[in-house]
Design a protein around this motif. Structure first.
Motif, PDB file in Angstrom:
ATOM      1  N   GLN A 138       0.814  -1.214   0.000  1.00 10.62           N
ATOM      2  CA  GLN A 138       0.000   0.000   0.000  1.00 10.62           C
ATOM      3  C   GLN A 138       0.850   1.267   0.000  1.00 10.62           C
ATOM      4  OE1 GLN A 138      -2.621  -0.820   3.316  1.00 10.62           O
ATOM      5  NE2 GLN A 138      -3.946  -2.091   2.049  1.00 10.62           N
ATOM      6  N   ARG A 139       1.986   1.223   0.665  1.00 11.18           N
ATOM      7  CA  ARG A 139       2.868   2.395   0.679  1.00 11.18           C
ATOM      8  C   ARG A 139       3.406   2.674  -0.726  1.00 11.18           C
ATOM      9  NH1 ARG A 139       4.464   4.175   5.842  1.00 11.18           N
ATOM     10  NH2 ARG A 139       6.501   4.878   5.152  1.00 11.18           N
ATOM     11  N   ASN A 140       3.682   1.616  -1.499  1.00  7.41           N
ATOM     12  CA  ASN A 140       4.135   1.814  -2.883  1.00  7.41           C
ATOM     13  C   ASN A 140       3.044   2.457  -3.738  1.00  7.41           C
ATOM     14  OD1 ASN A 140       6.685   0.832  -2.434  1.00  7.41           O
ATOM     15  ND2 ASN A 140       6.340  -1.150  -3.421  1.00  7.41           N
ATOM     16  N   LEU A 141       1.786   2.086  -3.488  1.00  6.89           N
ATOM     17  CA  LEU A 141       0.680   2.687  -4.233  1.00  6.89           C
ATOM     18  C   LEU A 141       0.549   4.179  -3.919  1.00  6.89           C
ATOM     19  CD1 LEU A 141      -2.055  -0.111  -4.020  1.00  6.89           C
ATOM     20  CD2 LEU A 141      -0.673   0.542  -5.997  1.00  6.89           C
ATOM     21  N   ILE A 142       0.665   4.536  -2.641  1.00  7.96           N
ATOM     22  CA  ILE A 142       0.602   5.950  -2.252  1.00  7.96           C
ATOM     23  C   ILE A 142       1.797   6.696  -2.834  1.00  7.96           C
ATOM     24  CG2 ILE A 142       0.752   7.559  -0.283  1.00  7.96           C
ATOM     25  CD1 ILE A 142      -2.005   6.283  -0.574  1.00  7.96           C
ATOM     26  N   SER A 143       2.964   6.089  -2.766  1.00  6.06           N
ATOM     27  CA  SER A 143       4.179   6.708  -3.307  1.00  6.06           C
ATOM     28  C   SER A 143       4.063   6.922  -4.815  1.00  6.06           C
ATOM     29  CB  SER A 143       5.384   5.822  -2.980  1.00  6.06           C
ATOM     30  OG  SER A 143       6.562   6.395  -3.467  1.00  6.06           O
ATOM     31  N   GLY A 144       3.540   5.940  -5.538  1.00  6.11           N
ATOM     32  CA  GLY A 144       3.368   6.066  -6.987  1.00  6.11           C
ATOM     33  C   GLY A 144       2.369   7.155  -7.347  1.00  6.11           C
ATOM     34  N   ALA A 145       1.270   7.234  -6.598  1.00  4.04           N
ATOM     35  CA  ALA A 145       0.269   8.278  -6.844  1.00  4.04           C
ATOM     36  C   ALA A 145       0.855   9.660  -6.559  1.00  4.04           C
ATOM     37  CB  ALA A 145      -0.969   8.026  -5.985  1.00  4.04           C
ATOM     38  N   ALA A 146       1.639   9.775  -5.491  1.00  6.95           N
ATOM     39  CA  ALA A 146       2.274  11.056  -5.146  1.00  6.95           C
ATOM     40  C   ALA A 146       3.285  11.459  -6.215  1.00  6.95           C
ATOM     41  CB  ALA A 146       2.952  10.966  -3.785  1.00  6.95           C
ATOM     42  N   ARG A 147       4.045  10.512  -6.729  1.00  3.85           N
ATOM     43  CA  ARG A 147       5.032  10.792  -7.783  1.00  3.85           C
ATOM     44  C   ARG A 147       4.338  11.316  -9.047  1.00  3.85           C
ATOM     45  NH1 ARG A 147       7.819   6.730  -6.918  1.00  3.85           N
ATOM     46  NH2 ARG A 147       6.593   5.233  -8.094  1.00  3.85           N
ATOM     47  N   SER A 148       3.214  10.694  -9.412  1.00  6.98           N
ATOM     48  CA  SER A 148       2.462  11.138 -10.590  1.00  6.98           C
ATOM     49  C   SER A 148       1.846  12.516 -10.382  1.00  6.98           C
ATOM     50  CB  SER A 148       1.369  10.124 -10.926  1.00  6.98           C
ATOM     51  OG  SER A 148       1.927   8.873 -11.243  1.00  6.98           O
ATOM     52  N   ALA A 149       1.329  12.776  -9.177  1.00  3.50           N
ATOM     53  CA  ALA A 149       0.757  14.091  -8.872  1.00  3.50           C
ATOM     54  C   ALA A 149       1.849  15.162  -8.889  1.00  3.50           C
ATOM     55  CB  ALA A 149       0.058  14.065  -7.518  1.00  3.50           C
ATOM     56  N   ALA A 150       3.025  14.835  -8.375  1.00  5.23           N
ATOM     57  CA  ALA A 150       4.149  15.783  -8.383  1.00  5.23           C
ATOM     58  C   ALA A 150       4.554  16.128  -9.817  1.00  5.23           C
ATOM     59  CB  ALA A 150       5.340  15.208  -7.615  1.00  5.23           C
ATOM     60  N   ALA A 151       4.505  15.151 -10.711  1.00  2.00           N
ATOM     61  CA  ALA A 151       4.831  15.412 -12.121  1.00  2.00           C
ATOM     62  C   ALA A 151       3.853  16.425 -12.722  1.00  2.00           C
ATOM     63  CB  ALA A 151       4.821  14.108 -12.918  1.00  2.00           C
ATOM     64  N   LYS A 152       2.592  16.366 -12.322  1.00  2.00           N
ATOM     65  CA  LYS A 152       1.597  17.347 -12.793  1.00  2.00           C
ATOM     66  C   LYS A 152       1.941  18.752 -12.293  1.00  2.00           C
ATOM     67  CE  LYS A 152      -2.350  14.232 -13.236  1.00  2.00           C
ATOM     68  NZ  LYS A 152      -3.689  13.896 -12.735  1.00  2.00           N
ATOM     69  N   VAL A 153       2.410  18.837 -11.055  1.00  2.00           N
ATOM     70  CA  VAL A 153       2.803  20.135 -10.494  1.00  2.00           C
ATOM     71  C   VAL A 153       3.963  20.718 -11.306  1.00  2.00           C
ATOM     72  CG1 VAL A 153       3.814  21.291  -8.483  1.00  2.00           C
ATOM     73  CG2 VAL A 153       1.999  19.611  -8.178  1.00  2.00           C
ATOM     74  N   LEU A 154       4.949  19.889 -11.618  1.00  2.00           N
ATOM     75  CA  LEU A 154       6.108  20.362 -12.377  1.00  2.00           C
ATOM     76  C   LEU A 154       5.701  20.816 -13.780  1.00  2.00           C
ATOM     77  CD1 LEU A 154       8.637  17.634 -11.234  1.00  2.00           C
ATOM     78  CD2 LEU A 154       8.502  19.995 -10.443  1.00  2.00           C
ATOM     79  N   GLU A 155       4.777  20.106 -14.406  1.00  4.28           N
ATOM     80  CA  GLU A 155       4.274  20.537 -15.712  1.00  4.28           C
ATOM     81  C   GLU A 155       3.614  21.906 -15.599  1.00  4.28           C
ATOM     82  OE1 GLU A 155       1.649  17.662 -17.500  1.00  4.28           O
ATOM     83  OE2 GLU A 155       3.088  16.034 -17.159  1.00  4.28           O
ATOM     84  N   LYS A 156       2.797  22.092 -14.578  1.00  2.00           N
ATOM     85  CA  LYS A 156       2.104  23.373 -14.388  1.00  2.00           C
ATOM     86  C   LYS A 156       3.100  24.497 -14.131  1.00  2.00           C
ATOM     87  CE  LYS A 156      -1.423  24.535 -14.744  1.00  2.00           C
ATOM     88  NZ  LYS A 156      -1.992  25.276 -15.903  1.00  2.00           N
ATOM     89  N   MET A 157       4.142  24.225 -13.337  1.00  2.00           N
ATOM     90  CA  MET A 157       5.140  25.260 -13.054  1.00  2.00           C
ATOM     91  C   MET A 157       5.922  25.626 -14.311  1.00  2.00           C
ATOM     92  SD  MET A 157       6.178  24.918  -9.127  1.00  2.00           S
ATOM     93  CE  MET A 157       7.196  26.297  -9.292  1.00  2.00           C
ATOM     94  N   ASN A 158       6.156  24.660 -15.190  1.00  2.00           N
ATOM     95  CA  ASN A 158       6.837  24.964 -16.450  1.00  2.00           C
ATOM     96  C   ASN A 158       5.950  25.773 -17.383  1.00  2.00           C
ATOM     97  OD1 ASN A 158       9.373  23.944 -15.950  1.00  2.00           O
ATOM     98  ND2 ASN A 158       8.815  21.893 -16.613  1.00  2.00           N
ATOM     99  N   GLU A 159       4.630  25.625 -17.270  1.00  2.00           N
ATOM    100  CA  GLU A 159       3.733  26.475 -18.027  1.00  2.00           C
ATOM    101  C   GLU A 159       3.782  27.911 -17.506  1.00  2.00           C
ATOM    102  OE1 GLU A 159      -0.274  24.975 -18.024  1.00  2.00           O
ATOM    103  OE2 GLU A 159       0.382  22.985 -18.655  1.00  2.00           O
ATOM    104  N   ILE A 160       3.882  28.044 -16.185  1.00  2.00           N
ATOM    105  CA  ILE A 160       3.948  29.379 -15.577  1.00  2.00           C
ATOM    106  C   ILE A 160       5.241  30.085 -15.931  1.00  2.00           C
ATOM    107  CG2 ILE A 160       4.039  30.604 -13.362  1.00  2.00           C
ATOM    108  CD1 ILE A 160       2.110  28.404 -12.301  1.00  2.00           C
ATOM    109  N   THR A 161       6.365  29.361 -15.854  1.00  4.60           N
ATOM    110  CA  THR A 161       7.682  29.898 -16.175  1.00  4.60           C
ATOM    111  C   THR A 161       8.310  28.978 -17.218  1.00  4.60           C
ATOM    112  OG1 THR A 161       7.893  30.685 -13.928  1.00  4.60           O
ATOM    113  CG2 THR A 161       9.889  30.675 -15.241  1.00  4.60           C
ATOM    114  N   PRO A 162       7.980  29.145 -18.520  1.00  8.35           N
ATOM    115  CA  PRO A 162       8.507  28.224 -19.528  1.00  8.35           C
ATOM    116  C   PRO A 162      10.010  28.397 -19.723  1.00  8.35           C
ATOM    117  CG  PRO A 162       7.290  30.015 -20.554  1.00  8.35           C
ATOM    118  CD  PRO A 162       7.140  30.170 -19.076  1.00  8.35           C
ATOM    119  N   LEU A 163      10.650  27.316 -20.204  1.00  7.03           N
ATOM    120  CA  LEU A 163      12.074  27.381 -20.512  1.00  7.03           C
ATOM    121  C   LEU A 163      12.304  28.423 -21.587  1.00  7.03           C
ATOM    122  CD1 LEU A 163      13.045  23.619 -20.607  1.00  7.03           C
ATOM    123  CD2 LEU A 163      13.892  25.311 -19.023  1.00  7.03           C
ATOM    124  N   THR A 164      13.394  29.183 -21.454  1.00  5.07           N
ATOM    125  CA  THR A 164      13.701  30.211 -22.446  1.00  5.07           C
ATOM    126  C   THR A 164      14.953  29.834 -23.180  1.00  5.07           C
ATOM    127  OG1 THR A 164      14.882  31.420 -20.749  1.00  5.07           O
ATOM    128  CG2 THR A 164      12.596  32.084 -21.200  1.00  5.07           C
TER     129      THR A 164
END
Length: 194
Positions: free
Chosen positions: A168-194
């Motif tokens: 169960q801890r691996n399932l929570i960890s995997g879900a958190a990792r995927s959610a964190a990837a969404k955050v990073l995508e959103k932050m790159n939209e806010i401040t795109p690479l130049t």
């Protein structure tokens, strides 16, 4: 002779372009502080999800060329000074103070609202799903305004196999990792690479 001076002029021009590009990329890099996430889920896995989200977002931002990340211990010290270490809440006034003390342009804070394991059984599949959802707020430390706010969630699942136990801890960890990837995508939209 004329050819040599033209080559020197071209070389100087190329050097100036390279030099100006270096200054532009330096100026576009933003400094971000990743705050401690609050455990609003009050579930068995809430604290574990908080730690996983913080770690994955912090590591992702460090690897991202858009951001410099405030060192964790320095940020913890600032949070202790401001009395924010347990709340996970950053208001306009404290965001400006965090920016002043850390030099960060942004502060990223959040609160885990769901961290659970859900069994599922339909006609084709049977197994378990780990679900993590959290409120995310990206605060501009110069103005104290919230630049972005959203509820981010994701899941990870494991199909049932006879004789194989569910981690169960691996399932929570995997879900958190995927959610964190969404955050990073959103932050790159806010401040795109130049």
């Amino acid at each position: 002779m004329k050819r040599k001076s033209i080559l020197q002029l071209i070389s100087l021009f190329v050097f100036m372009l390279i030099l100006s590009g270096a200054f532009v990329s330096e100026a576009s890099t933003k400094k971000v502080a990743v705050g401690t996430f609050a455990n609003g889920a009050k579930s068995r896995y809430g604290s574990f999800a908080c730690t996983n989200l913080e770690t994955n977002i912090f590591s992702g931002l460090v690897q991202n060329r858009n951001y410099e990340v405030v060192e964790r211990e320095q940020l913890n010290q600032i949070f202790r000074e401001l009395g924010l270490q347990n709340s996970g809440v950053v208001d306009s006034k404290s965001a400006i103070e965090i920016g002043h003390l850390s030099g960060a342009d942004y502060t990223l804070v959040g609160k885990v609202i769901t961290a659970e394991i859900i069994p599922f059984d339909n006609f084709l599949y049977r197994g378990y799903k780990g679900k993590v959802a959290f409120e995310m707020h990206l605060v501009d430390n110069k103005t104290g305004l919230v630049l972005y706010s959203d509820v981010i969630s994701d899941t990870d699942s494991q199909m049932y196999s006879p004789g194989v136990s569910v981690n169960q801890r691996n399932l929570i960890s995997g879900a958190a990792r995927s959610a964190a990837a969404k955050v990073l995508e959103k932050m790159n939209e806010i401040t795109p690479l130049t």
